[in-house]
Design a protein around this motif. Structure first.
Motif, short mmCIF file in Angstrom:
data_model
loop_
_atom_site.label_atom_id
_atom_site.label_comp_id
_atom_site.label_asym_id
_atom_site.label_seq_id
_atom_site.Cartn_x
_atom_site.Cartn_y
_atom_site.Cartn_z
N LEU A 167 0.84 -1.20 0.00
CA LEU A 167 0.00 0.00 0.00
C LEU A 167 0.87 1.25 0.00
CD1 LEU A 167 -2.65 1.61 0.51
CD2 LEU A 167 -2.17 1.33 2.94
N TYR A 170 2.39 1.86 -3.24
CA TYR A 170 1.37 2.44 -4.13
C TYR A 170 1.22 3.94 -3.89
CZ TYR A 170 -3.54 3.62 -5.20
OH TYR A 170 -4.70 4.23 -5.62
N LEU A 171 1.13 4.30 -2.62
CA LEU A 171 0.92 5.71 -2.30
C LEU A 171 2.14 6.55 -2.66
CD1 LEU A 171 -0.83 5.31 1.16
CD2 LEU A 171 -1.88 6.09 -0.95
N PHE A 190 0.59 -1.92 -7.35
CA PHE A 190 -0.29 -2.52 -6.36
C PHE A 190 -0.92 -3.80 -6.90
CE2 PHE A 190 -3.95 -3.02 -3.59
CZ PHE A 190 -3.40 -2.67 -2.36
#
Lengths: 897, 552
Positions: A167, A170-171, A190
């Motif tokens: 996560l 991804y961010l 992701f």
């Protein structure tokens, strides 16, 4: 300090960055930048400090026991599942539990230590970014997740971190989310990771259902039992260990960017450079290697899985290195270099050199983080946000001396120049492969050893080459984007890069130098045993990682020069000499791409286009899938909805429409309806319908034919061609009896049938002849007999003129509780037998007689209709020799009660 | 409130009385008092939520029913007002009492016309849903079950979007057709009970001791299943859902997704499976297969939607597939996971509908093409949305993970005769791909709404979440992490009821099977009855429906 304090410290190692993330994430936007920095960096520094304390405690206790020391703490029970076992249910707790041993301890040090350095670097690098607080929140959240991954003592807790780092990746890849390509790269990462996570989940399920625990320690302890076959439905797919290992490895290919899921990592460089250094080089991407080391006993149980990992790892190393030599942007080269180095680590794991693979994780963290940060420093200096083209740089050696020094140290290390960290760890890997290659008989996978050795040798040569290609082009010669330089302006006439680059601030260069010196010295932790030098690393790891017998044997040997050792040295030193030499010859103080010019154009283009793997995936995987999804979306709105909504509603409308049309008040419509109705009524009366129905009770059958206007009936109960009721005297005679009964005698039987009760409650009929015929398997309940295909006699039955003889299968068969020992079971008519094993399905078998009856109906129009029906009746047996079966019958009766 | 009243034996009646009383009060308020109307209705609902906490005073570890009330209603027909709550219905009651006020609260400003009727409809709806969750009498359950349709029909049909009438009628007819068949099956069941016991009864606790022959079980089960499968909705009976959701106002969508769909699964769990174990074991794997098709099909269909609300609606189809799968796995953690996932879906999907409603209220469109780059102007909104989206795709640490994980382990280990037999692992393999596809469609939605540059001028000045919206969402956010990090609060109270359910089911399955094989043998029912006495662990002796009397 007491043990409890260390346990507390272990939890705070994770909680500190987590709180940093929450506070910066929620309130950082409103806070002073200094507070954000203090919170972001301070929490990591504190976490690193605690990690050092805990690790020091581990070191002092190391060797005290066979297992080595551990710090373990259970926070609380998360949830639990209950597995069915033979004696009831076995409760499997899933605890939020953390464990630090040598393996996770070293990884924790890398994560927090390198993490701290990179946090400090980010202070300068991200100084002017509007998302400063958000950046530190994500980075801290990443560290917390990574620490959960590393310190989790069971699979589900590890999985929390495993998905958590995905996560954060991804961010952070999509950190500059306003650029659509960056956001898309984040999504790609992701999803590739999720494909891997699917594998981890399934692997986890296989392990828990086999072992009954999620704890790494329990799984590793039970690993030798995993050689039992793994069944999926009724297919056997290798052993439990192979299945679990391969599914887990699928997860590793996602997280650690191996073939076939590596494609996300190069795109991931869209994120800010510190992110590339921390997440996509030093820590997160090595999680897969960490997981395989953590579960090394499981992987060791499966030679198949090991071979797959070795081959995929070395192929990834080679393919990625071949792409790296044809890239021109610093971060792109480093990205593929990372994929390639991860391949080295998996190749090591695959040949059983877990400790060497993890050693490479450790050294790689230093030199690759250093290289990325140095690239970031260069980008910062020349004022580029996205990447830096090495052909537009040059001469940075003089402009950025500190960055240059760090970059050089790290390059020497990754290329494998002796005495640098990368040399030792890479040599350990090659040594592992060589040991497998030369392994004596019981280790028959020598070809894997040779394959890995040769492929990695080539990959290592390419590594040295592309690193020094980059080094010479970027740092030697003259700065080509300077005012008046050859690359000063791009095609639009704009300044591509700052014409007057400058060294980066201290907050960026000091971290570089720290990591650069790390790239030199950390290799000394694992000096080759063969030189008679202390190998602390292998000693630590022996407590946490299992090793293959062959490696163990080699390690147990006296210090000295062995054949595998010489081979690995030859491969390693040749690679570094050839690679650096070629780079020096082609690129030293030059600015043109002489390698490209020397290569066949098509091949070079393919390498520059990354072998077009992304395009291939687009074409064979993603586009078809998207088309399928679009099709589903369309079909749902049209077909499914039509079938269940529109058609019924249209039918309802239609019936209303028809009804209103008929009731329209016009005489001819009524006339038409009337004539159609009349025709139907006429047809009903003119054609007779027997609609014969019959029931049997013992030997007696009662029939019933339909009543109708002027109906008369005649019956032929045995279908022998003569009418039995009314008795045929002369020609045709019909009577009024529409529901006669008839008692059958043995002479009326057409044949004997076996009636086998079926699942659905009906009886299946099996018509017997006087020759034994096998009973079709499909009529019998599963599992009551031995499989005829493996040589057992199929059960069969025949009619011997008096009785039905059932010849049973060789399996042990019980009749409702009692064993049957006779091979031939005589059955009289009406007798029932309950067949089947005690523990499985049983079915009832009985014998009946098959008869056929016919009725003919005549109505008042003189029209006739005929109908026949086949019945099974139970004709009382005429058995003069009934005593022969007496014993058998009584047994059955007993059982029945 | 008077403490003695809270401890009274009539707690469930009181729970039903509060929304009824609220509706009564609202009925007599002038329609111009919109503010007072809103405050009164939400006030009653909050009181109801508070009141539901007194349900926690019971000890659910015996797996049985608590706060039981039984009053004869129509004596000749054996119909009674029979209420009770166990660990299975407990959290569903909470879900209802929590989400109804939230749903009404978020509609605070978007509903401007007929506020009085809107409040009335929500109070009625709450009453009906709660009634259905606590009824232990099939007649009573049916009454509440049908009563739910009426307010929802009006909520969609009156306050809905452009095609609201179509959607409302479709919703009504679809669900009605299913429930009519169920009614027939209920009547048949009661008739069969009369054959054996000599009197009529609609009481679940009595009817569940009936052992019904296999063929009959299958037909009755199918009739029940149709009603519930439409409500869930399971593929292929789901096509009313996207229409109903897109047309319903935000509050209606929230209730529909968060609570009403759960009644379908609850129906499987409470009625269809315990009453017809042989049939449900026979047909269960097929239903699970449809669940798996729904998981993948729903995810794919969600991926290609252009309307955010439709995407969420299809994601519901996918999630409900997971729940059905876990339920029919018949392993304790599978069923428990399914139950937990019902709560999770209520929380996460409820929150998603609220969030989609937020941008709809600002822009009067939900098309992805109208958005993009909202993270810049609405950072809090983006944070909330991303968290909810992640919980919906089951990221560990959020509620979705625990439920999905338990369901998947439950399916993987469902190898016994009761369960999926050899198919458990294959089912898991396919169902787990839903994890991947969920990420695909959810991240697609996040990408389209939040990332990238702002392309529409109208989006440049959008207001971030208001205090009211944050207040409505915060409890759901809290639950997302609470269930994700410490699910024991919820699982501890439900697991004993679930274990009881699984053991009961297995025992009754064995009894039915034995009865069936004896019947095949031609053993007279009297003998079968004697046999059936032993395995049934319940409090009353089992009665066996005569095949001849009941079935033919």
């Amino acid at each position: 300090m007491s043990e409890l304090l260390y346990e507390r410290a272990l939890i705070w190692i994770i909680l500190l960055p987590l709180f940093g993330a929450i506070l910066n994430g929620l309130f950082g936007r409103f806070a002073n930048k200094d507070i954000v920095s203090a919170l972001g960096v301070g929490s990591v520094a504190a976490s690193f400090g605690l990690a050092l304390i805990c690790f020091a405690h581990l070191m002092t206790g190391m060797g005290a026991s066979e297992q080595g020391t551990q710090i373990a703490v259970t926070a609380y029970q998360w949830f639990h599942i209950s597995l069915p076992t033979v004696g009831g249910v076995h409760e499997v707790a899933i605890d939020v539990r953390f464990l630090m041993d040598a393996l996770s301890g070293l990884m924790t040090l890398v994560v927090t230590g390198v993490g701290l350095v990179i946090h400090i670097y980010s202070l300068g690098y991200m100084k002017d970014d509007p998302g400063y607080a958000r950046f530190f929140a994500y980075l801290n959240l990443f560290l917390a997740s990574m620490l959960i991954l590393v310190l989790g003592s069971n699979l589900p807790v590890m999985f929390v971190g495993w998905e958590g780092v995905g996560l954060c990746s991804y961010l952070l890849i999509g950190f500059w989310y306003q650029t659509p390509e960056f956001a898309a790269a984040g999504k790609k990462a992701f999803i590739a990771n999720r494909i891997g996570d699917f594998g981890v989940l399934i692997g986890m399920f296989i392990l828990v259902s086999a072992v009954g625990s999620f704890e790494f320690a329990d799984i590793n302890h039970a690993a030798p039992a995993l050689t039992q076959p793994f069944f999926l439905g009724s297919w056997q797919l290798g052993t439990l260990a192979t299945a679990a290992a391969l599914f887990l490895f699928l997860g590793c290919t996602g997280k650690s960017a191996q073939i076939p899921l590596y494609v996300w990592l190069p795109d991931a460089m869209a994120g800010p450079t510190p992110v590339s250094a921390l997440i996509h080089a030093a820590t997160m991407v090595t999680a897969g290697v960490y997981l395989t080391c953590r579960l090394s006993p499981v992987f060791l149980e499966s030679p198949t899985a090991m071979a797959v990992i070795a081959v995929i790892g070395s192929m990834t190393a080679l393919v990625a290195a071949s792409i790296a030599v044809a890239q021109n942007e610093m971060k792109k080269i480093l990205a593929y270099s990372t994929v390639s180095q991860l391949g080295f680590m998996f190749a090591a794991v695959g040949v059983g050199a877990f400790s060497a693979g993890f050693f490479h994780v450790f050294t790689h963290a230093f030199f690759k983080a250093c290289l990325f940060l140095a690239a970031g420093s260069v980008m910062h200096a020349v004022g580029s946000h996205s990447d830096a083209d090495i052909f537009k740089l040059g001469g940075l050696r003089k402009i950025m001396p500190r960055t240059h020094a760090a970059f050089l140290l790290a390059s020497l290390s990754i290329a494998g120049v002796p005495l640098f960290a990368g040399f030792f760890s890479k040599d350990e890997i090659l040594l592992g492969a060589a040991e497998l290659a030369y392994a004596p008989e019981p280790f028959s996978a020598n070809w894997v050893g040779w394959f890995v050795l040769i492929v990695l040798g080539i990959a290592a040569t390419l590594t040295a080459f592309y690193m020094f290609r980059m080094y010479f082009l970027a740092f030697w010669g003259d700065y080509r984007s300077a005012e008046g330089g050859p690359e000063a302006h791009d095609s639009d006439g704009h300044h591509a890069y700052d014409p007057n680059p400058h060294e980066s601030p201290g907050s960026m260069t000091w971290p570089l130098l720290i990591l650069g010196s790390g790239a030199l010295v950390v290799g000394w932790l694992g000096l080759p045993h063969e030189w008679g030098l202390p190998n602390w690393w292998a000693g630590w790891m022996s407590h946490s990682i299992a090793s293959v017998p062959v490696v163990e044997a080699a390690e147990g040997a006296e210090a000295g020069i062995s054949l595998p050792f010489v081979t690995s040295m030859v491969f390693g030193l040749t690679a570094v000499t050839v690679g650096i030499g070629a780079a020096f010859k082609l690129y030293f103080n030059r600015s043109d791409d002489r390698f490209r010019d020397a290569m066949p154009r098509g091949l070079y283009q393919l390498m520059a286009d990354k072998w077009r793997v992304d395009e291939l995936y687009q074409r064979v995987l993603l586009r078809p899938l998207a088309a399928l999804a679009a099709f589903v979306g369309w079909i749902d709105q049209t077909f499914v909805d039509m079938l269940l909504t529109r058609i019924p509603s249209q039918l309802a409308l239609l019936s209303g429409f028809v009804a209103t049309r008929i009731q329209n008040g016009r005489v001819y419509t009524y006339g038409a309806v009337m004539s159609v109705g009349l025709a139907l009524v006429t047809w009903y009366f003119v054609v007779p319908r027997p609609l014969l129905d019959a029931e049997t009770e013992g030997a007696t059958a009662s029939f019933e034919a339909a009543a109708g206007m002027g109906y008369a009936y005649r019956w032929d109960f045995d279908s022998d061609g003569t009418w039995d009721a009314p008795l045929q005297e002369h020609g045709e005679s019909f009577g009024a009896d529409r529901s006669p009964s008839h008692e059958y005698g043995p002479e009326a039987l057409k044949s004997h049938v076996l009636l086998i009760a079926q699942e659905d409650g009906d009886d299946a009929r099996f018509v017997l002849t006087d020759e034994p015929q096998p009973l079709p398997e499909s009529l019998l309940p599963a599992g009551w007999m031995e499989d005829p295909s493996v040589g057992a006699t199929p059960p069969s039955a025949f009619f011997d003129g008096e009785r039905v003889i059932l010849r049973r299968n060789s399996a042990v068969v019980a009749t409702t509780g009692a064993l049957v020992t006779e091979e031939l079971i005589p059955l009289s008519m009406g007798e029932r037998l309950l067949l089947g094993r005690l523990d499985t399905n049983r079915t009832s078998i009985r014998v009946g007689g098959l008869v056929e009856a016919t009725v003919e109906v005549e109505n008042s129009f003189g029209n006739r209709a005929r109908q026949s029906v086949e019945l099974v009746v139970n004709v009382p047996p005429e058995r003069p020799e009934a005593d022969a079966q007496a014993s058998l019958t009584t047994t059955r009766d007993e059982v029945l009660r | 409130m008077n403490p003695s009243l809270l401890q009274s034996d009539h707690l469930l009646s009181l729970l039903l009385a509060v929304p009824a009383l609220g509706a009564f009060v609202v009925l007599f308020m002038p329609r111009q008092w919109t503010r007072a109307l809103r405050l009164t209705s939400v006030g009653f609902m909050l009181a109801e939520f508070g009141l539901s906490f007194s349900l926690l005073s019971a000890d659910y570890s015996d797996g049985g029913y608590h706060f039981v009330e039984k009053v004869s209603w129509i004596e000749t027909w054996g119909i009674s007002y029979h209420l009770g709550v166990d660990g299975i219905s407990l959290w569903l009651v909470f879900l209802t009492t929590l989400l109804t006020p939230i749903a009404l609260f978020v509609s605070w400003t978007s509903i401007k016309t007929k506020v009085k009727e809107y409040a009335l409809a929500f109070l009625m709806l709450e009453l009906a849903m709660l009634g259905a969750f606590v009824s232990l009498d099939l007649f009573l359950f049916y009454v509440f079950w049908e009563l739910m349709l009426v307010p929802m029909y009006f909520i969609i049909g009156v306050w809905g979007g452009a095609q609201r009438v179509y959607a409302a009628v479709k919703f009504f007819i679809y669900t009605m057709v299913g429930s009519l068949l169920m009614l027939v099956a209920i009547l048949y069941l009661v008739g069969a009970y009369h054959q054996v016991a000599g009197h009529y009864s609609f009481d679940l606790l009595e009817l569940r001791h009936l052992i019904i022959p296999r063929g009959t079980q299958i037909w009755l089960f199918l009739a029940f299943i149709l009603a519930f499968a439409i409500k869930v909705p399971m593929f292929p009976f789901h096509t009313w859902l996207p229409d109903a959701h897109t047309q319903a106002p935000t509050g209606g969508s929230v209730i529909l997704a968060a609570v009403m769909l759960k009644l379908g699964i609850y129906g499987f769990l409470r009625f269809a499976m315990p009453l017809f174990p042989l049939a449900s074991q026979l047909i269960g794997p097929t239903i699970a297969l449809f669940g798996i098709i729904g998981i993948i099909y729903g995810a794919w269909a969600a991926w290609v939607q252009k309307d955010a609300k439709k995407l969420v609606a299809y994601s519901s189809v996918s999630h409900m597939g997971f729940i059905a799968l876990g339920l029919f796995a018949m392993t304790e953690h599978g069923v428990n996971g399914a139950l937990l996932q019902m709560l999770n879906h209520g929380v996460s999907t409820g929150a998603l509908f609220i969030l989609v409603g937020v941008i709809y209220e600002r822009r009067h469109t939900r098309l992805f093409s109208e958005f993009g780059g909202l993270a810049k102007v609405m950072p809090w909104y983006a944070l909330f949305f991303v968290i909810v989206a992640l919980s919906s795709i089951g990221l560990p640490g959020t509620n979705g993970f625990v439920g999905e994980f338990m369901i998947l382990v439950g399916t993987f280990t469902s190898n016994a005769e009761v369960g999926f037999g050899p198919w458990g692992r294959v089912f898991t393999l396919f169902a787990a791909t839903g994890v991947i596809f969920a990420a695909v469609y959810m991240l697609h939605a996040v990408l389209k709404i939040f990332w990238g540059p702002i392309t529409h001028k109208a989006n440049e000045a959008l207001a971030d979440l208001s205090f009211r919206e944050v207040a409505a969402l915060l409890p759901l956010m809290g639950l997302i992490f609470w269930i994700g990090l410490y699910p024991a609060t919820f699982l501890d109270r439900s697991e004993d009821a679930v274990n009881h359910f699984v053991q009961d089911f297995t025992a009754k399955y064995d009894a039915s099977k034995l009865d069936d094989s004896l019947r095949l043998w031609g053993v007279p029912p009297a003998a079968a009855e004697a046999v059936a006495d032993n395995p049934a662990p319940g409090d009353a002796p089992s009665v066996v429906a005569d095949a001849a009397g009941g079935a033919r």
